[in-house]
Write a protein that holds these residues in place. Structure first.
Motif, PDB file in Angstrom:
ATOM      1  N   LEU A  10      -0.167  -1.077   1.922  1.00  0.00           N
ATOM      2  CA  LEU A  10      -0.721  -1.696   0.715  1.00  0.00           C
ATOM      3  C   LEU A  10      -0.020  -1.190  -0.544  1.00  0.00           C
ATOM      4  O   LEU A  10       0.131  -1.937  -1.519  1.00  0.00           O
ATOM      5  N   ALA A  11       0.439   0.051  -0.536  1.00  0.00           N
ATOM      6  CA  ALA A  11       1.178   0.564  -1.692  1.00  0.00           C
ATOM      7  C   ALA A  11       2.491  -0.195  -1.871  1.00  0.00           C
ATOM      8  O   ALA A  11       2.882  -0.533  -3.001  1.00  0.00           O
ATOM      9  N   VAL A  12       3.173  -0.489  -0.771  1.00  0.00           N
ATOM     10  CA  VAL A  12       4.422  -1.275  -0.859  1.00  0.00           C
ATOM     11  C   VAL A  12       4.121  -2.676  -1.369  1.00  0.00           C
ATOM     12  O   VAL A  12       4.841  -3.221  -2.216  1.00  0.00           O
ATOM     13  N   GLY A  17       7.815  -2.808  -3.640  1.00  0.00           N
ATOM     14  CA  GLY A  17       8.965  -2.203  -2.983  1.00  0.00           C
ATOM     15  C   GLY A  17       8.690  -0.781  -2.548  1.00  0.00           C
ATOM     16  O   GLY A  17       7.662  -0.180  -2.909  1.00  0.00           O
ATOM     17  N   PHE A  18       9.637  -0.227  -1.808  1.00  0.00           N
ATOM     18  CA  PHE A  18       9.458   1.100  -1.224  1.00  0.00           C
ATOM     19  C   PHE A  18       9.657   2.214  -2.240  1.00  0.00           C
ATOM     20  O   PHE A  18       8.980   3.239  -2.186  1.00  0.00           O
ATOM     21  N   HIS A  19      10.591   2.040  -3.167  1.00  0.00           N
ATOM     22  CA  HIS A  19      10.912   3.112  -4.095  1.00  0.00           C
ATOM     23  C   HIS A  19       9.702   3.479  -4.958  1.00  0.00           C
ATOM     24  O   HIS A  19       9.301   4.651  -5.037  1.00  0.00           O
ATOM     25  N   ARG A  20       9.122   2.480  -5.615  1.00  0.00           N
ATOM     26  CA  ARG A  20       7.986   2.741  -6.489  1.00  0.00           C
ATOM     27  C   ARG A  20       6.766   3.179  -5.686  1.00  0.00           C
ATOM     28  O   ARG A  20       6.015   4.080  -6.108  1.00  0.00           O
ATOM     29  N   ALA A  21       6.557   2.593  -4.510  1.00  0.00           N
ATOM     30  CA  ALA A  21       5.413   2.978  -3.676  1.00  0.00           C
ATOM     31  C   ALA A  21       5.516   4.447  -3.265  1.00  0.00           C
ATOM     32  O   ALA A  21       4.525   5.178  -3.270  1.00  0.00           O
TER      33      ALA A  21
END
Length: 333
Positions: A10-12, A17-21
């Protein structure tokens, strides 16, 4: 899949995207990527299309978002349900609405109508209550010896349990949140109570109950918030029959069985290396050891939440007996 995988998924989704998550979750991006890959393997389908530095949900990913949010929210409620005893009702009702199997702490609730609503809404849902005293070694032995007829015809039983007061702001807190264990234990060992009378001190912190059991025995329950858990033998159970007597001290400390007319007796105490049997907290694990296989097998819980409703019903009959000064009949069920 587990809570952490869904939370990371859910964060992605929420951060595109993966970086910010990874930054928001305070985890390394490779660890986050590995969690999502593992989730995709378990789902049997890709959840994201990688587009440049961002991601777009696949059809399988879109279908997972709703259930994932529901599960994470429900698990969040499970954490929030570690609340004062008087605040069990709303979180429990919401968790039932999500269809999540439950093990709740005692008391079930403080109100009979709320107890009935919870049980009605739960239906066939796995809904257990933690009457962990049943899983103490001496109590297991007591129930076995009674079942095997080693006490003969039961005549009387005594429960005594006292300590410092809890945090619940309820006029009958001691009775409902703590002595529910005594009500459950007496009925666990001797069968249903059918008649009650009661006395209490002015502040209702200490109570004495006289009980008659449907099987013909009588009994007493003494509970107090004017005592101390530091005292030795703060908890004591005695059951007498025409063929023998059993004693339980401090729930897990000692079990004693005597045959009528015999000057010798059998005593159980945990051995030097048997730390688990000596620990009260291990009664919770013993309950879980019985509960988890039942949950996996789709069987009913070993101690259904209905036992919490039963203890609450008996408690309210005790309150009625005290407030009216009369013997009160306790209905079955």
């Amino acid at each position: 899949m587990d809570f952490r995988q869904l939370e990371r998924f859910l964060a992605v989704v929420d951060h595109g995207g993966f970086h910010r998550a990874a930054e928001v979750l305070y985890v390394a991006q490779p660890s986050l990527s590995q969690s999502i890959k593992q989730l995709e393997r378990e789902m049997g389908d890709a959840l994201f299309h990688r587009v440049g530095r961002g991601v777009v949900l696949t059809e399988a990913g879109r279908e997972l978002v709703g259930p994932a949010r529901m599960a994470v929210h429900a698990l969040g409620l499970a954490v929030e349900s570690v609340l004062p005893n008087t605040e069990h009702y709303r979180p429990t009702l919401e968790l039932i609405g999500y269809g999540i199997p439950l093990l709740v702490e005692k008391p079930l609730v403080f109100d009979l109508d709320e107890a009935d609503r919870l049980l009605a809404e739960a239906g066939d849902l796995f809904f257990a209550i933690n009457f962990n005293h049943r899983y103490a070694g001496p109590v297991v032995r007591a129930r076995r010896d009674i079942s095997d007829g080693r006490l003969g015809r039961l005549s009387f039983a005594t429960w005594r349990f006292g300590g410092e007061g809890g945090s619940a702001h309820h006029p009958y807190a001691n009775l409902i949140e703590t002595q529910c264990h005594g009500i459950d234990m007496l009925e666990h060992l001797l069968g249903p109570i059918d008649v009650i009378s009661a006395e209490m001190t002015a502040g209702r912190l200490t109570l004495a109950v006289a009980a008659h059991f449907a099987g013909g025995a009588v009994g007493s329950l003494v509970g107090s918030y004017d005592s101390s858990y530091a005292y030795p033998r703060t908890h004591h159970v005695e059951v007498n029959g025409d063929a023998g007597r059993l004693l339980i001290d401090d729930t897990v400390r000692q079990y004693e069985l005597s045959a009528a007319g015999a000057e010798a007796r059998t005593v159980w105490e945990a051995g030097y290396f048997n730390d688990r049997a000596r620990s009260f907290h291990e009664t919770f694990d013993a309950h879980l050891d019985a509960l988890v296989p039942a949950l996996r097998a789709g069987a009913p819980p070993p101690v259904h939440a209905a036992a919490g409703r039963r203890a609450l019903l008996v408690a309210y009959k005790i309150i009625e007996a005290f407030e009216t000064g009369r013997r009160v009949v306790v209905p079955p069920g």
